[in-house]
Design an enzyme around this catalytic site. Structure first.
Site, PDB file in Angstrom:
ATOM      1  CD  GLU A 244      -2.804   1.244   2.401  1.00  0.00           C
ATOM      2  OE1 GLU A 244      -2.823   0.312   3.229  1.00  0.00           O
ATOM      3  OE2 GLU A 244      -3.517   2.255   2.469  1.00  0.00           O
TER       4      GLU A 244
ATOM      5  NE  ARG B 130       3.659  -8.089  10.670  1.00  0.00           N
ATOM      6  CZ  ARG B 130       3.061  -7.345   9.756  1.00  0.00           C
ATOM      7  NH1 ARG B 130       2.062  -7.837   9.048  1.00  0.00           N
ATOM      8  NH2 ARG B 130       3.434  -6.098   9.552  1.00  0.00           N
TER       9      ARG B 130
ATOM     10  CE  LYS C 274       2.921   0.132   5.098  1.00  0.00           C
ATOM     11  NZ  LYS C 274       2.487   0.143   3.697  1.00  0.00           N
TER      12      LYS C 274
END
Ligand code: ATP
Ligand code: MG
Length: 569
Positions: free
Chosen positions: A44, A271, A281
């Site tokens: 994104e 992850r 983020k």
């Protein structure tokens, strides 16, 4: 979970394949999807990529490369409020720097807005979606819990024609943000919470970086991702473990489009989480916005651009990712393993030079005043091809202030009155004393050299315990040196909830030394992207933003040894 435990839980590897590669190999062998392999990396564009994304990139591009497939770059740009072209550009640059390429397959979820909208209309017509006018709080309250079924919305059974009309008017901009959403009509009692009439579309009245003001409704991740995979012909949609509970919904929506000949499949791996680091983020953006760091590429940031500016190499990042591996179990990875990987790589490639960070002058009183000798210095003992360079030696030199002690404790093998040390690549010198200022600070040190101890001379074999780095005072140049350290003081920085984020920052994460002394070879040759080992100090790289000819600035990539192990454990 420690690294060792992590290794033990690693799913069995067959023929050196990790579990994702094994699935891909099996699918290819079984001839699924007509024997095609297509993956995608779907960032994104709402921030810069970080080392966690590097793990996903290595998987998505790596598996495609390994089995002769392709990997698309797809920007997952479904939320115009947070997204920006600056992020798109940085993401492209970072993937290329890591050594991967998507060819002409650069796609955007926003490219599929028309098809997604058509699918939504079709689902409304088939009675599979409805417009809900409740607030998000009401919707959340009715969701139920995993053990308790949810409550159906009063709008759930409104007529198809009304749903169609309202959805089209939502997109025409007739209604305010938050006033209504489009929901899939699935099952409010499902044991999978994601099936309890998930939201497909919401109203957002914000200009989009690609589609401008064309759309007033934007699809949710779950309604966009699987379909985007389908539109692109992605066969293996590899993502992280938090998407496991979303998988049934992914499959539900994809089945609206797919048939037996081709259907994308979601596979999840663990992850990357790092000690002494945050990777969210939102938090990284906060560090940037509050000016706590010098932008997204601050050398202390765990971003790819920060690591690059710090002097990390793509090879070191990839070897770290290889070491931690891909599993189906969440774990926290020790940052010292990343630091180990960069030391290992730079040991092989960095040119050895002399720089004195905290200089004090040494006068070699029996050395001729006007003489300069050029000493042959090895560029890299690890690399026989790397050759040598010349370093000037003269009567006055600089050494590190803490390499001298007037009244040393036992086992101090550096410079002290009456003692001998070797000056690296030059002579053995004997210290004869020092001069101090009124406050007792050492201003100048005095030595005598033994001419017979130069390299190649018979006396050069003579053993002394200490070897010091040095630079010639007359020939050296000044440089700014930035000594970077970990940004956070606490190991589980991303998990701490009871303390303010600011309290967790390491106050000593950057120390600036304005007037370090560097040898002329370094001053003349240092270019951004180069890697140097300052002998006995650490690995350094010229700062790509601030270093200029005449005003060199060096970033410390990493110290030579792991000093945190001893201090903090
Ligand atoms: P956010 O922090 O906003 O939730 P994100 O970190 O998930 O975002 P995306 O841009 O959605 O960022 O991520 C792109 C891809 O990178 C996704 O497939 C995601 O699974 C993967 N990814 C993100 N963070 C990590 C991580 N720490 N380790 C491995 N993969 C990651
Ligand atoms: Mg995400």
């Amino acid at each position: 979970m420690s690294e060792n435990e992590n290794k033990e839980l690693m799913p069995e590897k067959e023929g050196g394949l990790n579990f994702v590669e094994q699935i891909v190999a099996d699918d290819l062998k079984a001839g699924k999807n007509g024997g095609r392999l297509s993956t995608r990396f779907p960032p994104e564009p709402n921030g810069y990529l970080h080392i966690g994304h590097a793990k996903a990139i290595c998987m998505d591009f790596g598996v495609a490369e390994k089995f002769g497939g392709t990997c698309n770059l797809r920007f997952d740009d479904t939320n115009p409020v947070k997204e920006d072209v600056e992020y798109v550009d940085s993401i492209r640059e970072d993937i290329h720097w890591l050594g991967f390429d998507w060819g002409d397959r650069e796609y955007y979820a926003s490219d599929y807005f028309p098809q997604l909208y058509d699918l939504a209309l079709r689902m409304i017509k088939e009675g599979k979606a409805y417009v809900d006018e409740q607030t998000s709080e009401q919707i959340a309250e009715q969701k139920g819990t995993p053990t308790q079924p949810g409550v159906e919305s009063p709008y759930r059974n409104r007529p198809i024609a009304e749903n169609l009309d309202l959805f089209q008017r939502m997109n025409a901009g007739e209604f305010e943000e938050g006033s209504m959403v489009l929901r899939a009509k699935i099952d409010m009692a499902s044991s999978n919470m994601h099936f309890r009439d998930p939201i497909m579309y919401r109203i957002i009245k914000h200009s989009h970086h690609r589609t401008g003001d064309k759309w007033k409704v934007y699809p949710m991740y779950d309604f966009a991702h699987g379909q985007s995979d389908y539109f692109e012909g992605v066969t293996h949609s590899i993502c992280t473990l938090e998407f496991v509970p979303h998988r049934p919904l992914y499959e539900y929506f994809v089945k609206e489009l797919a048939d037996d000949s081709y259907c994308p499949r979601q596979i999840e791996f663990n992850r990357l989480n790092l000690t002494y680091t945050v990777l969210s983020k939102r938090k990284l953006l906060q560090l940037v916005k509050e000016g706590l760091v010098d932008g997204w590429d601050d050398p202390r940031m765990p971003t790819i651009s920060g690591l690059r500016r710090r002097g990390y190499t793509p090879e070191s990042i990839k070897s770290f990712i290889n070491r931690i591996g891909y599993t189906k179990y969440e774990a926290v990875n020790d940052i010292s393993l990343l630091e180990y990987s960069i030391r290992e790589d730079l040991n092989k490639r960095a040119t050895r030079v002399c720089a004195v960070i905290d200089p004090v002058k040494v006068v070699i009183s029996n050395y001729p005043e006007d003489l300069t000798e050029y000493m042959e210095m090895e560029n890299n003992p690890e690399d026989p091809e790397s050759g040598t360079h010349k370093m000037p030696f003269s009567r006055e030199i600089y050494i590190e202030r803490d390499d001298f002690m007037e009244n040393p404790p036992k086992k101090f093998f550096r410079m002290t009155p009456g003692g001998e040390v070797r000056l690296k690549g030059a002579y053995i010198v004997k210290c004869t004393g020092c001069k101090k200022d009124a406050d007792g600070n050492v201003e100048e040190i005095y030595c005598e050299y033994d001419p017979d101890t130069k390299s190649g001379m018979p006396g050069s074999m003579r053993k002394v315990k200490g070897t010091l780095h040095w630079v010639s005072a007359r020939h050296c140049a000044d440089a700014e040196v930035r000594l970077y350290d970990r940004l956070f003081n606490v190991e589980n920085a991303s998990e701490v909830k009871d303390r303010d984020f600011h309290e967790l920052l390491n106050p000593d994460s950057m120390k600036v030394v304005e007037h370090a002394k560097i040898e002329p070879f370094l001053a003349e040759n240092a270019k951004p992207g180069d890697h140097f080992q300052f002998q006995r100090i650490g690995y350094f790289t010229p700062d790509k933003k601030d270093s200029k000819p005449g005003k060199l600035v060096f970033n410390r990539t990493i110290t030579l040894k792991d000093s945190w192990q001893k201090i903090n454990k």
